[in-house]
Design an enzyme around this catalytic site. Structure first.
Site, PDB file in Angstrom:
ATOM      1  N   ASP A 220     114.570  56.370 -48.592  1.00  0.00           N
ATOM      2  CA  ASP A 220     114.477  55.411 -49.690  1.00  0.00           C
ATOM      3  C   ASP A 220     115.629  54.428 -49.549  1.00  0.00           C
ATOM      4  O   ASP A 220     116.779  54.822 -49.330  1.00  0.00           O
ATOM      5  CB  ASP A 220     114.569  56.126 -51.037  1.00  0.00           C
ATOM      6  N   ILE A 221     115.310  53.141 -49.660  1.00  0.00           N
ATOM      7  CA  ILE A 221     116.328  52.104 -49.551  1.00  0.00           C
ATOM      8  C   ILE A 221     117.107  52.070 -50.866  1.00  0.00           C
ATOM      9  O   ILE A 221     116.518  51.987 -51.954  1.00  0.00           O
ATOM     10  CB  ILE A 221     115.687  50.737 -49.260  1.00  0.00           C
TER      11      ILE A 221
ATOM     12  N   GLU B  56     109.625  51.142 -51.595  1.00  0.00           N
ATOM     13  CA  GLU B  56     110.680  51.134 -50.587  1.00  0.00           C
ATOM     14  C   GLU B  56     110.888  52.514 -49.982  1.00  0.00           C
ATOM     15  O   GLU B  56     111.892  52.782 -49.329  1.00  0.00           O
ATOM     16  CB  GLU B  56     112.003  50.637 -51.190  1.00  0.00           C
TER      17      GLU B  56
END
Length: 652
Positions: free
Chosen positions: A524-525, A568
């Protein structure tokens, strides 16, 4: 020209043709007029869509003209001209062959026209060629006089001008009616023009052959009168020589001949030349002293003086009695009651004294009979005439032909004319059928060539159309296949990043669920919402795409699959890697993202958090538990400060 106007014009022209054909049939009834009338009705039936009626009328026209074309084609040995003449007389008393058949070129043109109608004017069956050939034949008839510059033709190959104009108008109506349909056949032109060229060559060949045939027949027919003329000249020469020998016979005796001597000597000459009806001895005072043969008519002449009873012959007799020269009379009425001519030859005795003259009377009827008796009556009329008077004739004068022959014959001091006019039936029986056969064969060959070329052109066009259709179909198949691949790719990949989507990832998981060890990493960004809010969604999309490419390239190097899980979030499945290896791989990706230089609005680089889980025991695979465990590890990494990799155990 609009189609509706064209159709109306063709219909109007066809009605005008019907009216003209009806008038022609009423004024000059004949086979040509009747055939034109039937064809005009057939054309109107075509325009009204009454095809069965049209076929019936066209077939009737063909049947009507068939006996005529057969009479031109069949050899004399098969069906004699006399048989055709007898058939004509049985159909119509007093008729001739020409009464029940149209001229040759007209017959062929009308039959081609009728056949084109029976073929429903279809181009693939040769109707355009048949119509074009009929037009050429009709045009050729208009030039018939130019085809015979030096000879009156035996056969009339063309019909009268009114019929020609009506037929040409009928052909024009046909062409106008079917012009739009024929023009749509793009492969028609080549076949039509080549075949019409062959038709033109066939007509030229026929023209040369039939002109040569008629010239040859003209010369052959002349041989009859030439033969009689030669025979007559030879006969005249022979009997003149015989007369001179007879006259010189008496030079061996001193006294005039007695009747016994005269009859004995004259008997042989009269036997050889039976048309010498009287061989007489004339005394110097023109008295008739001896005669032979001793018929009552000849015996009644004994003692008469020719100067008195036959003054018309005095100018020829007087020089002969004086011994000056031999001579002959004009054509006169003989004392025996027949028309003829008398030869007078001087007679001298042994002392070369003139003792009288020999008179030999020639009967023209008997001379003509001896000449003509070998000639068949049916071949024509032979006449022997002088100064406009017919001296003798022989033969049949009915249905005379177009040719008359005249030959001059020298008879004594006079020139007579021997004429011969062959009968038309006899000439027709001698006329070769080869020109007509060559014409029909040429037209048939042209028709077959048209069908072959048209078929090949049509097949070529259809083949090209099929190839074009096949090419288009293949292109369509390739396009559809490409679209199908794109659809399948879109169904299994993320459209934004180009990497596998969740669906494809789950299918991949199912394929490796039995492999151990098996690791899964969830990425996950960090703070990605700030990127979208501060830099915009386009920049956010670009960051996602670049991060996806880095993750896909790294995971594929180690036999794994990297997919976008949503938003994301990304997920990686790593078959064959245990927990430690998977963690190191996830941390490598984290570092690559930092090194990629993807900044936030404040310049800080984008970071990545990850949760890793691994299965090593051969326990039943539970994808839900693995995802939950990885998600918990990711949550822990987030909670512990982000930009790190956390691991989790399924047993926890």
């Amino acid at each position: 020209m609009p189609p509706t106007f064209r159709s109306r014009f063709a219909l109007t022209l066809a009605i005008a043709v019907l009216m003209g054909a009806t008038t022609l049939l009423w004024v000059t009834p004949g086979m040509t007029a009747l055939a034109l009338w039937l064809l005009a009705l057939a054309q109107l039936a075509v325009m009204r869509g009454a095809w069965p009626v049209m076929c019936l009328l066209a077939a009737g026209t063909l049947g009507l003209l068939t006996p005529g074309i057969l009479s031109y084609l069949l050899p004399e040995a098969w069906v004699a001209t006399s048989t055709w003449q007898l058939l004509a007389e049985q159909v119509l008393p007093g008729a001739t062959i020409e009464t029940l058949r149209a001229p040759l070129l007209t017959t062929v043109a009308l039959q081609l026209n009728a056949l084109a109608l029976m073929l429903h004017l279809r181009a693939r069956l040769g109707a355009p060629l048949l119509m074009g050939a009929a037009a050429l034949l009709t045009s050729l008839q208009a030039m018939e006089s130019a085809l015979h510059p030096e000879l009156t033709p035996l056969l009339h190959y063309a019909t009268a001008w009114p019929a020609l104009l009506i037929h040409m108008a009928l052909l024009t109506a046909h062409v106008i009616y079917v012009y739009p349909y024929w023009c749509s056949k793009r492969y028609l032109s080549t076949a039509l023009w080549l075949a019409l060229g062959l038709v033109g060559l066939s007509l030229l060949l026929w023209q040369r052959l039939h002109l040569e045939a008629e010239r040859t027949l003209y010369k052959q027919a002349e041989t009859r009168v030439q033969s009689v003329t030669t025979q007559l000249n030879r006969e005249i020469t022979d009997h003149l020589d015989a007369m001179r020998r007879f006259a010189r016979t008496w030079e061996l005796q001193s006294e005039p001949p007695s009747y016994r001597q005269w009859a004995h000597q004259a008997r042989g000459y009269q036997r050889d030349f039976n048309y010498l009806i009287n061989i007489a001895f004339i005394t110097p005072d023109s008295g008739i002293r001896q005669v032979y043969p001793a018929t009552p008519a000849n015996l009644s002449l004994l003692g008469l003086r020719l100067f008195d009873v036959q003054p018309a012959g005095r100018s020829a007799l007087e020089p002969a009695l004086r011994g000056v020269r031999e001579g002959s009379t004009e054509i006169i009425e003989l004392l025996q009651g027949e028309r003829g001519m008398i030869y007078y030859l001087p007679v001298m005795n042994a002392q070369q004294a003139h003792i009288g003259a020999t008179a030999m009377a020639i009967s023209f009827p008997l001379l003509a009979k001896s000449l003509f008796e070998q000639l068949p009556d049916t071949e024509g009329l032979m006449q022997w005439h002088a100064d406009g008077q017919v001296l003798a004739q022989h033969g049949d004068a009915s249905r005379p032909g177009p040719w008359t022959y005249h030959h001059r014959v020298k008879l004594g001091d006079r020139t007579l004319t021997l004429s011969d006019q062959p009968r038309r039936d006899h000439l027709l029986s001698q006329l070769p059928r080869l020109p007509t056969i060559s014409l029909v064969l040429g037209l048939t060959f042209a028709y077959l060539v048209y069908l072959v070329i048209y078929s090949f052109k049509r097949l070529g066009y259809q083949h090209r159309a099929m190839l074009q259709s096949n090419t288009s179909l293949q292109q369509e198949i390739r396009t559809r296949s490409q679209l199908q691949r794109e659809i399948e790719w879109l169904a299994s990949h993320d459209e934004l990043t180009g990497i596998p989507n969740r669906r494809h990832f789950l299918d991949h998981v199912s394929a490796h669920r039995s492999k151990r060890p098996l690791s899964l990493a969830l990425f996950d960004i960090d703070h990605f919402k700030r990127v979208n809010d501060q830099l915009g969604h386009l920049v956010g999309d670009d960051y996602l795409a670049r991060m996806a490419l880095m993750g896909e390239a790294l995971m594929e190097q180690h036999g794994g699959i990297f997919a976008r899980y949503g938003g994301e979030e990304f997920v990686a499945l790593l078959p064959g890697l245990d927990m430690e290896a998977a963690r190191k791989l996830a941390d490598t990706l984290r570092l690559q993202v930092i090194d990629a230089g993807l900044p936030h609005a404040d310049g800080e680089p984008i970071t990545l958090s990850a949760g890793v889980v691994s299965v090593t025991d051969p326990q039943p695979f539970d994808m839900t538990r693995m995802m939950q465990t990885a998600d918990k590890a990711l949550y822990r990494a987030k909670r512990e400060g982000r930009n790190q990799v956390a691991t989790g155990s399924i047993g926890d």
